[in-house]
Design a protein around this motif. Sequence first.
Motif, PDB file in Angstrom:
ATOM      1  N   ARG A 182       0.934  -1.159  -0.021  1.00  0.00           N
ATOM      2  CA  ARG A 182       0.064  -0.032  -0.054  1.00  0.00           C
ATOM      3  C   ARG A 182       0.876   1.244  -0.001  1.00  0.00           C
ATOM      4  N   ARG A 183       1.963   1.239   0.877  1.00  0.00           N
ATOM      5  CA  ARG A 183       2.727   2.527   0.818  1.00  0.00           C
ATOM      6  C   ARG A 183       3.558   2.257  -0.309  1.00  0.00           C
ATOM      7  N   ALA A 184       4.458   1.299  -0.583  1.00  0.00           N
ATOM      8  CA  ALA A 184       5.357   1.237  -1.786  1.00  0.00           C
ATOM      9  C   ALA A 184       4.903   1.669  -2.960  1.00  0.00           C
ATOM     10  N   VAL A 185       3.530   1.603  -3.366  1.00  0.00           N
ATOM     11  CA  VAL A 185       3.008   2.032  -4.526  1.00  0.00           C
ATOM     12  C   VAL A 185       2.264   2.996  -4.391  1.00  0.00           C
ATOM     13  N   GLN A 186       2.194   3.510  -3.098  1.00  0.00           N
ATOM     14  CA  GLN A 186       1.147   4.812  -3.074  1.00  0.00           C
ATOM     15  C   GLN A 186      -0.255   4.487  -3.412  1.00  0.00           C
ATOM     16  N   ALA A 187      -0.642   3.619  -2.971  1.00  0.00           N
ATOM     17  CA  ALA A 187      -2.223   3.194  -3.245  1.00  0.00           C
ATOM     18  C   ALA A 187      -2.952   3.821  -2.017  1.00  0.00           C
TER      19      ALA A 187
END
Length: 338
Positions: A89-94
């Motif tokens: 969620r954070r790594a791809v900024q979802a």
Amino acid sequence: MAQRLLCVIEGDGIGHEVIPAAVEVLHTVLPDVIIQPVEAGWEYFERTGLSMHPDTVEQVKQAGAVLVGTVTTPPYPVEGYISPALHLRRAVQAFANLRPTTSLPIPTSREGINLLIVRENTEDVYGGHEHTEDEGQTGISEKIITREATERVSRLAFEMAIRGGRKKVTIVHKANVLQQTDGLFRRVALEVASYYPEIITDEFFVDTAAYWMVKEPTRFDVILTPNLYGDILSDMAAAWGGGLGLAPSLSLGERVAIAEPAHGNVPAIAGLGIANPTAAILSVAMLLRYHWQMPEIAQHIVEAVRATLSEGDYTADVVMDGALSTSQFTESVCNHLH
Ligand code: IPM
Ligand code: MG
């Protein structure tokens, strides 16, 4: 039309059952979607010492979409392990986690519910900034709220309200106590609200919101809230939809989406073939509706699930207590799609 790719992380336990079921349904309506299996989760960690395959984030960014099954998250720190779902969620900024609850044709669902929780998905107390002092006798956690993250999730919540023909957005926070963090969230959300005069905006403290969620859930339409409150309230809301086993979710970013059933792993029934794939299938429908912009196909899947649920004489939840197995349920959904 460009070939669509979908990364698939089955994860742990019943993920190996509900995720293939959802993929089967997807392939019934879109046979050409290419599946890229990705290894991640607790079982993978125990084998390799990694929470997810090192290429995962890059693969998901490239594909633009991932379906994530249930992943075991131990409630104590494990050196080197982080929940792949949280990491992604954070790594791809979802940045926005959409958690709808809708009445379903089963006895445990309440009638007249159609609410959507829009949960901020990248910050709050989920940043992993925690430590202990006082020789482990004091635990300290950092809660982070930024204007940027609040603004983008607020815009999305109001856009969703408009696109969905909805009337109201309720901002949920605890700004009376957390004045610097939730106070900022509230201010920015209200600022964004002022650009959408056609939508009614109101607000609740999170405790009062929880009260009304139990007492009169139909008063909610869209709820816009920081990460942790969204986590808690969406599980509460799921009870009105008939249970967590039916609750889908979709995390949206700029060019990426993570579809994820909201229920956890249920080790006790793993491998028995009785896990309910509804949440996973409805998560795929959300991916089609909101990310791949195929609302008609998405609706088709929703109707097929509703038809299957209304035929079965059972109270569905993560464990199906009726006559159907995971594969029979999936077959019935697919039959309704033909
Ligand atoms: C969810 C889950 C996760 C969360 C857990 C498994 C870390 O509860 O997706 O709601 O808190 O976000
Ligand atoms: Mg949760």
